[in-house]
Motif scaffolding. Sequence first.
Motif, mmCIF file in Angstrom:
data_model
loop_
_atom_site.group_PDB
_atom_site.id
_atom_site.type_symbol
_atom_site.label_atom_id
_atom_site.label_comp_id
_atom_site.label_asym_id
_atom_site.label_seq_id
_atom_site.Cartn_x
_atom_site.Cartn_y
_atom_site.Cartn_z
ATOM 1 N N GLY A 132 31.725 -33.405 -25.828
ATOM 2 C CA GLY A 132 31.533 -33.772 -27.229
ATOM 3 C C GLY A 132 30.095 -34.141 -27.533
ATOM 4 O O GLY A 132 29.550 -33.756 -28.580
ATOM 5 N N ILE A 133 29.472 -34.879 -26.630
ATOM 6 C CA ILE A 133 28.063 -35.260 -26.816
ATOM 7 C C ILE A 133 27.178 -34.024 -26.826
ATOM 8 O O ILE A 133 26.290 -33.870 -27.682
ATOM 9 C CB ILE A 133 27.624 -36.240 -25.707
ATOM 10 C CG1 ILE A 133 28.337 -37.586 -25.879
ATOM 11 C CG2 ILE A 133 26.111 -36.444 -25.738
ATOM 12 C CD1 ILE A 133 28.103 -38.552 -24.748
ATOM 13 N N LEU A 134 27.397 -33.124 -25.870
ATOM 14 C CA LEU A 134 26.591 -31.905 -25.798
ATOM 15 C C LEU A 134 26.767 -31.044 -27.055
ATOM 16 O O LEU A 134 25.798 -30.498 -27.593
ATOM 17 C CB LEU A 134 26.966 -31.099 -24.557
ATOM 18 C CG LEU A 134 26.578 -31.710 -23.206
ATOM 19 C CD1 LEU A 134 27.119 -30.875 -22.063
ATOM 20 C CD2 LEU A 134 25.062 -31.849 -23.100
ATOM 21 N N ALA A 135 28.011 -30.943 -27.520
ATOM 22 C CA ALA A 135 28.282 -30.118 -28.705
ATOM 23 C C ALA A 135 27.664 -30.711 -29.961
ATOM 24 O O ALA A 135 27.309 -29.977 -30.892
ATOM 25 C CB ALA A 135 29.787 -29.956 -28.896
ATOM 26 N N SER A 136 27.509 -32.033 -29.985
ATOM 27 C CA SER A 136 27.008 -32.690 -31.199
ATOM 28 C C SER A 136 25.486 -32.803 -31.246
ATOM 29 O O SER A 136 24.930 -33.205 -32.268
ATOM 30 C CB SER A 136 27.615 -34.100 -31.309
ATOM 31 O OG SER A 136 27.183 -34.932 -30.241
ATOM 32 N N LEU A 137 24.821 -32.448 -30.165
ATOM 33 C CA LEU A 137 23.367 -32.602 -30.117
ATOM 34 C C LEU A 137 22.648 -31.737 -31.147
ATOM 35 O O LEU A 137 21.566 -32.093 -31.618
ATOM 36 C CB LEU A 137 22.850 -32.262 -28.712
ATOM 37 C CG LEU A 137 23.196 -33.266 -27.606
ATOM 38 C CD1 LEU A 137 22.654 -32.777 -26.271
ATOM 39 C CD2 LEU A 137 22.648 -34.655 -27.942
ATOM 40 N N ALA A 138 23.256 -30.611 -31.488
ATOM 41 C CA ALA A 138 22.613 -29.696 -32.431
ATOM 42 C C ALA A 138 22.750 -30.157 -33.880
ATOM 43 O O ALA A 138 22.135 -29.586 -34.776
ATOM 44 C CB ALA A 138 23.197 -28.293 -32.277
ATOM 45 N N VAL A 139 23.544 -31.194 -34.122
ATOM 46 C CA VAL A 139 23.790 -31.684 -35.482
ATOM 47 C C VAL A 139 22.932 -32.922 -35.734
ATOM 48 O O VAL A 139 22.918 -33.849 -34.922
ATOM 49 C CB VAL A 139 25.282 -32.033 -35.686
ATOM 50 C CG1 VAL A 139 25.540 -32.469 -37.120
ATOM 51 C CG2 VAL A 139 26.152 -30.833 -35.318
ATOM 52 N N LYS A 140 22.225 -32.947 -36.855
ATOM 53 C CA LYS A 140 21.329 -34.067 -37.151
ATOM 54 C C LYS A 140 22.002 -35.164 -37.969
ATOM 55 O O LYS A 140 21.720 -36.347 -37.777
ATOM 56 C CB LYS A 140 20.093 -33.554 -37.888
ATOM 57 C CG LYS A 140 19.211 -32.652 -37.036
ATOM 58 C CD LYS A 140 17.938 -32.250 -37.772
ATOM 59 C CE LYS A 140 17.041 -31.387 -36.885
ATOM 60 N NZ LYS A 140 15.788 -30.985 -37.580
ATOM 61 N N ASN A 141 22.877 -34.790 -38.877
ATOM 62 C CA ASN A 141 23.551 -35.788 -39.697
ATOM 63 C C ASN A 141 24.500 -36.629 -38.829
ATOM 64 O O ASN A 141 25.316 -36.082 -38.085
ATOM 65 C CB ASN A 141 24.347 -35.086 -40.807
ATOM 66 C CG ASN A 141 25.099 -36.065 -41.681
ATOM 67 O OD1 ASN A 141 26.220 -36.450 -41.371
ATOM 68 N ND2 ASN A 141 24.482 -36.469 -42.777
ATOM 69 N N THR A 142 24.391 -37.940 -38.928
ATOM 70 C CA THR A 142 25.144 -38.834 -38.048
ATOM 71 C C THR A 142 26.652 -38.685 -38.222
ATOM 72 O O THR A 142 27.402 -38.627 -37.243
ATOM 73 C CB THR A 142 24.737 -40.298 -38.299
ATOM 74 O OG1 THR A 142 23.344 -40.435 -38.047
ATOM 75 C CG2 THR A 142 25.516 -41.241 -37.388
ATOM 76 N N MET A 143 27.111 -38.627 -39.463
ATOM 77 C CA MET A 143 28.549 -38.515 -39.703
ATOM 78 C C MET A 143 29.088 -37.195 -39.153
ATOM 79 O O MET A 143 30.129 -37.165 -38.485
ATOM 80 C CB MET A 143 28.849 -38.621 -41.198
ATOM 81 C CG MET A 143 30.338 -38.683 -41.521
ATOM 82 S SD MET A 143 30.681 -38.669 -43.307
ATOM 83 C CE MET A 143 29.823 -40.138 -43.842
ATOM 84 N N LEU A 144 28.384 -36.103 -39.418
ATOM 85 C CA LEU A 144 28.817 -34.807 -38.912
ATOM 86 C C LEU A 144 28.717 -34.745 -37.388
ATOM 87 O O LEU A 144 29.542 -34.104 -36.730
ATOM 88 C CB LEU A 144 27.981 -33.684 -39.536
ATOM 89 C CG LEU A 144 28.206 -33.425 -41.022
ATOM 90 C CD1 LEU A 144 27.298 -32.300 -41.514
ATOM 91 C CD2 LEU A 144 29.669 -33.079 -41.295
ATOM 92 N N ARG A 145 27.718 -35.403 -36.842
ATOM 93 C CA ARG A 145 27.573 -35.432 -35.384
ATOM 94 C C ARG A 145 28.783 -36.114 -34.751
ATOM 95 O O ARG A 145 29.327 -35.642 -33.741
ATOM 96 C CB ARG A 145 26.286 -36.162 -34.990
ATOM 97 C CG ARG A 145 26.069 -36.242 -33.492
ATOM 98 C CD ARG A 145 24.779 -36.963 -33.170
ATOM 99 N NE ARG A 145 23.626 -36.202 -33.628
ATOM 100 C CZ ARG A 145 22.372 -36.648 -33.533
ATOM 101 N NH1 ARG A 145 22.125 -37.864 -33.031
ATOM 102 N NH2 ARG A 145 21.370 -35.906 -33.956
ATOM 103 N N PHE A 171 31.526 -34.336 -32.339
ATOM 104 C CA PHE A 171 31.861 -34.984 -31.064
ATOM 105 C C PHE A 171 33.364 -35.170 -30.936
ATOM 106 O O PHE A 171 33.969 -34.837 -29.904
ATOM 107 C CB PHE A 171 31.151 -36.334 -30.976
ATOM 108 C CG PHE A 171 31.705 -37.250 -29.905
ATOM 109 C CD1 PHE A 171 31.286 -37.128 -28.600
ATOM 110 C CD2 PHE A 171 32.650 -38.223 -30.229
ATOM 111 C CE1 PHE A 171 31.803 -37.954 -27.605
ATOM 112 C CE2 PHE A 171 33.168 -39.060 -29.254
ATOM 113 C CZ PHE A 171 32.746 -38.927 -27.943
ATOM 114 N N ASP A 172 33.985 -35.702 -31.983
ATOM 115 C CA ASP A 172 35.412 -36.014 -31.968
ATOM 116 C C ASP A 172 36.263 -34.754 -31.818
ATOM 117 O O ASP A 172 37.187 -34.699 -30.987
ATOM 118 C CB ASP A 172 35.774 -36.746 -33.261
ATOM 119 C CG ASP A 172 37.023 -37.600 -33.121
ATOM 120 O OD1 ASP A 172 37.625 -37.614 -32.031
ATOM 121 O OD2 ASP A 172 37.385 -38.275 -34.111
#
Length: 227
Positions: free
Chosen positions: A27-40, A44-45
């Motif tokens: 989840g962390i790896l997948a979210s690294l490309a997203v800058k917006n905190t909520m979307l990140r 992750f979830d």
Amino acid sequence: MASKNKNTKWRDLAAVLGIYLLAYAVGILASLAVKNTMLRCFVFDVSATVVTFLFSVLLRNSSVYDPYWSLTPFVISVALFIRVRALSVWHILFLAVFALWSWRLTGNWMTNFTDFSYEDWRYRKFRDESSAFTWPIINFCGIHMMPTLWVFAGMLPLFAMIDVPLGPWSLFGMAVILFFYSAFCTGKVLLLSCKIRFLFVGIAAVFLGALLVAAVLPAKTLEARLA
């Protein structure tokens, strides 16, 4: 025999912990490309849920997901608060109450869990009554992904209130979040009268809408509130 069963329980609990740590890492790896905190947090979830689902299929046990929806929101909350510039009484109070909710439900699951032979009877019923085509859809969408989306929706006020000082507004927001989690997610809201349910849902809808608007205001974005 009791000692053997206990050892099996702790062995399989350790396996579940390993699955979750792997799911969170993905989840962390997948979210690294997203800058917006909520979307990140959302990416992750959802990504972690997919990994958990794959292991539940591998182990033929959908209860692998059971503690996910009570544990992961707390993990996300801790990650958010770590990024806050200065922790306040509000953050500590919310996290303490949230921890009680999260740990109580997760602890209940751990108490009932024996080993990987344990699975919620409702899941087995769904599997037995479903075809080979419909069961994977029910398993992924209904048992895994839908609860993740519900619980994440319940966290939305947190993203807008993360820097709100302690007061009536923040306390009401905390009450809304905890009510959604303890009532909607456990079904206890059905015990309330119809009028009270509609009244609360109406108030909560207005409250959530106001917070979401506040969260996306250009003058004060979530990114500006976090370090």
